[in-house]
Design a protein around this motif. Structure first.
Motif, PDB file in Angstrom:
ATOM      1  N   ASN A 107       0.647  -1.473  -0.016  1.00 29.37           N
ATOM      2  CA  ASN A 107      -0.029   0.406   0.254  1.00 29.37           C
ATOM      3  C   ASN A 107       0.825   1.454   0.344  1.00 29.37           C
ATOM      4  O   ASN A 107       0.652   2.231  -1.016  1.00 29.37           O
ATOM      5  CB  ASN A 107      -0.893   0.097   0.771  1.00 29.37           C
ATOM      6  CG  ASN A 107      -1.995   1.262   1.293  1.00 29.37           C
ATOM      7  OD1 ASN A 107      -1.783   2.399   1.178  1.00 29.37           O
ATOM      8  ND2 ASN A 107      -3.114   0.407   1.605  1.00 29.37           N
ATOM      9  N   HIS A 164       1.346   3.983  -3.308  1.00 30.55           N
ATOM     10  CA  HIS A 164       1.104   5.614  -2.963  1.00 30.55           C
ATOM     11  C   HIS A 164       2.099   5.925  -3.494  1.00 30.55           C
ATOM     12  O   HIS A 164       2.254   7.060  -3.503  1.00 30.55           O
ATOM     13  CB  HIS A 164       0.128   6.182  -1.899  1.00 30.55           C
ATOM     14  CG  HIS A 164       0.644   7.184  -0.863  1.00 30.55           C
ATOM     15  ND1 HIS A 164       1.710   8.014  -1.277  1.00 30.55           N
ATOM     16  CD2 HIS A 164      -0.504   7.912  -0.950  1.00 30.55           C
ATOM     17  CE1 HIS A 164       0.933   8.994  -0.347  1.00 30.55           C
ATOM     18  NE2 HIS A 164      -0.205   8.963  -0.593  1.00 30.55           N
ATOM     19  N   HIS A 210       1.390   9.225  -6.465  1.00 29.77           N
ATOM     20  CA  HIS A 210       1.707  10.456  -5.823  1.00 29.77           C
ATOM     21  C   HIS A 210       2.122  10.674  -4.845  1.00 29.77           C
ATOM     22  O   HIS A 210       2.760  11.703  -4.551  1.00 29.77           O
ATOM     23  CB  HIS A 210       0.436  10.593  -4.980  1.00 29.77           C
ATOM     24  CG  HIS A 210      -0.739   9.784  -5.698  1.00 29.77           C
ATOM     25  ND1 HIS A 210      -1.644  10.231  -6.140  1.00 29.77           N
ATOM     26  CD2 HIS A 210      -1.449   8.600  -4.751  1.00 29.77           C
ATOM     27  CE1 HIS A 210      -2.548   9.485  -6.307  1.00 29.77           C
ATOM     28  NE2 HIS A 210      -2.947   8.898  -5.940  1.00 29.77           N
ATOM     29  N   LEU A 248      -3.053   5.306   6.176  1.00 30.19           N
ATOM     30  CA  LEU A 248      -2.402   5.058   4.941  1.00 30.19           C
ATOM     31  C   LEU A 248      -3.615   5.422   4.299  1.00 30.19           C
ATOM     32  O   LEU A 248      -3.833   6.334   3.127  1.00 30.19           O
ATOM     33  CB  LEU A 248      -2.451   4.186   4.387  1.00 30.19           C
ATOM     34  CG  LEU A 248      -0.817   2.378   5.042  1.00 30.19           C
ATOM     35  CD1 LEU A 248      -0.921   1.857   4.706  1.00 30.19           C
ATOM     36  CD2 LEU A 248       0.503   4.137   3.832  1.00 30.19           C
ATOM     37  N   TRP A 294      -3.938   8.057   1.369  1.00 25.06           N
ATOM     38  CA  TRP A 294      -4.742   8.037  -0.362  1.00 25.06           C
ATOM     39  C   TRP A 294      -6.047   9.646   0.299  1.00 25.06           C
ATOM     40  O   TRP A 294      -5.932   9.801  -1.453  1.00 25.06           O
ATOM     41  CB  TRP A 294      -5.280   6.597  -0.250  1.00 25.06           C
ATOM     42  CG  TRP A 294      -4.789   5.937  -0.611  1.00 25.06           C
ATOM     43  CD1 TRP A 294      -3.834   4.959   0.663  1.00 25.06           C
ATOM     44  CD2 TRP A 294      -3.380   5.461  -1.970  1.00 25.06           C
ATOM     45  NE1 TRP A 294      -2.940   4.398  -0.269  1.00 25.06           N
ATOM     46  CE2 TRP A 294      -2.838   4.302  -1.654  1.00 25.06           C
ATOM     47  CE3 TRP A 294      -3.980   5.495  -3.183  1.00 25.06           C
ATOM     48  CZ2 TRP A 294      -2.300   3.846  -2.688  1.00 25.06           C
ATOM     49  CZ3 TRP A 294      -3.381   5.103  -3.585  1.00 25.06           C
ATOM     50  CH2 TRP A 294      -2.184   4.679  -4.240  1.00 25.06           C
ATOM     51  N   SER A 344     -10.444   5.271  -6.543  1.00 25.16           N
ATOM     52  CA  SER A 344      -9.684   6.215  -5.189  1.00 25.16           C
ATOM     53  C   SER A 344     -11.057   5.845  -4.745  1.00 25.16           C
ATOM     54  O   SER A 344     -10.296   5.813  -3.385  1.00 25.16           O
ATOM     55  CB  SER A 344      -9.296   8.234  -6.106  1.00 25.16           C
ATOM     56  OG  SER A 344      -8.038   8.420  -6.850  1.00 25.16           O
TER      57      SER A 344
END
Length: 404
Positions: free
Chosen positions: A78, A82, A86, A133, A137, A152
């Protein structure tokens, strides 16, 4: 004053950039030291789980290892995804990783007793990690274009649901709690597969595997493979040094080396085909592969400790042999998802554990087993080098004939 304000604004933007929008990640970049540090911290948690398994090699210990490892791997996956989609190499990116590491450290301390006295603390801390997390996000999703809003929202919702379930599992009995963790991991991975499988073509391109992501997965495998050497060293450090013990330890190291050789000869540092199914297959199969490598490292402690036994202990034999089997099978499943699967078919064509022989015999048998794909890879390369040389000679002779 205006000029100074503008300079400060530019500096702030450079140090604290907003999350990169979906689809804007660079397709070619080098994995940075910040990501490597994060991976090393994660492997400390994997090592904690493997060390506990080494002292509790039975079905209960294996089930606890599988549940804890799955949660740790999903958290790593995860956070890795990410940053890939991003993240920036700026102060914000460093702060994001530091925040996760600050939660990972106590989480790792609770792993050895996650199935017992510290199970509640592990559940709550894991819930905090997934909550962090989920917030990351959510912040990244604020800049999404319309075509990325649905995936998303699903990712934020799924990660937040994990946080809630993990925190709530603290109130359950120990065995039910561990079972809940395992079911949660299966549900999360299934949801991720469904999300990728139902992605639109635009979304699928943004979520495709990049060179940096293949490097991250490969580096994580390498670091976990180091645990096989750690297992051997731990075993040798606690046993009297003699020829047989040393021989078993060195053969065990060769087994770990064989797992590395097999993975990187057939699957490592290669990108999957640009399809949704291949992307899911490539990503998720890395989890059982990594778990098998970590379990092999745990079993090697017992292999060395029982070097002088006439038969390898049942649990050690099954975990080590089963781990080797999973490494081989998972590597082939990974290879089937690669772009080169159809291009190099010559390379990709085609139980010892139950007998429980002496530790040295078991180790040598696994070396021979792992030697089969090594031999295939070497033979394939030699034959293709010979064909290339013959083609070059033929081309040169053809040119000479034309000159005549």
């Amino acid at each position: 004053m205006t000029s100074r304000h503008q300079q400060w604004t530019r500096l702030r933007r450079q140090l604290w950039q907003p999350p990169r929008a979906h689809g804007e990640q660079p397709r070619e970049r080098v994995v940075g030291p910040l990501e490597l540090f994060y991976d090393l911290v994660m492997v400390v948690l994997v090592a904690q789980a493997a060390h506990h398994l080494a002292g509790d090699l039975d079905w209960h210990g294996l089930g606890l290892f599988a549940a804890v490892f799955a949660l740790v791997w999903i958290a790593w996956f995860n956070g890795t995804l990410h940053h890939e989609l991003h993240g920036h190499e700026d102060a914000r990116g460093r702060s994001v990783f530091l925040l996760q590491i600050l939660v990972l450290v106590p989480l790792g301390a609770f792993i050895p007793e996650a199935g017992g006295a510290r199970g509640v603390a592990f559940a709550v801390t894991a819930g905090v990690l997934f909550a962090v997390l989920a917030v990351l996000w959510l912040l990244a999703a604020r800049g999404d274009s319309p075509e990325f809003r649905r995936p998303s929202r699903l990712f934020v919702t799924g990660t937040a649901a994990c946080a809630v379930v993990l925190a709530a599992s603290a109130a359950l009995p120990a065995d039910v709690r561990v079972l809940t963790w395992g079911l949660l991991a299966v549900a999360y991975l299934t949801g991720f597969a469904v999300m990728i499988g139902s992605a639109t073509p635009v979304q699928a391109v943004a979520l495709s595997v990049t060179d940096a992501l293949t490097e991250r997965f490969g580096l994580f495998i390498i670091i976990v493979l180091g645990e096989t050497v750690t297992g051997v060293v731990d075993g040798l450090a606690h046993e009297p040094t003699n020829a047989l013990t040393l021989a078993v330890g060195l053969v065990a190291v060769v087994i770990g080396f064989g797992a590395w050789w097999t993975y990187f000869d057939f699957a490592g540092h290669r990108r999957p085909r640009p399809t949704r199914a291949s992307t899911v297959q490539w990503m998720l199969v890395h989890m059982p592969l990594t778990a098998a490598v970590a379990a092999m490292g745990a079993a090697m402690v017992g292999l060395v400790e029982h070097s002088h036994d006439s038969r390898t202990p049942t649990a050690t034999a099954w975990v080590l042999s089963g781990g080797a089997a999973v490494v081989l099978c998972a590597t082939m499943v990974l290879a089937a998802s690669l772009r080169v699967w159809h291009l190099d078919r010559g390379l990709y064509r085609p139980g010892v554990g139950a007998a429980r022989p002496a530790p040295l015999v078991l180790g040598l048998a696994l070396v021979v087993l792992l030697g089969v794909p090594w031999g295939l890879a070497v033979a394939y390369r030699l034959s293709h080098e010979g064909e290339s040389a013959a083609e070059e000679v033929s081309a040169a002779e053809h040119q000479d004939d034309n000159r005549r």
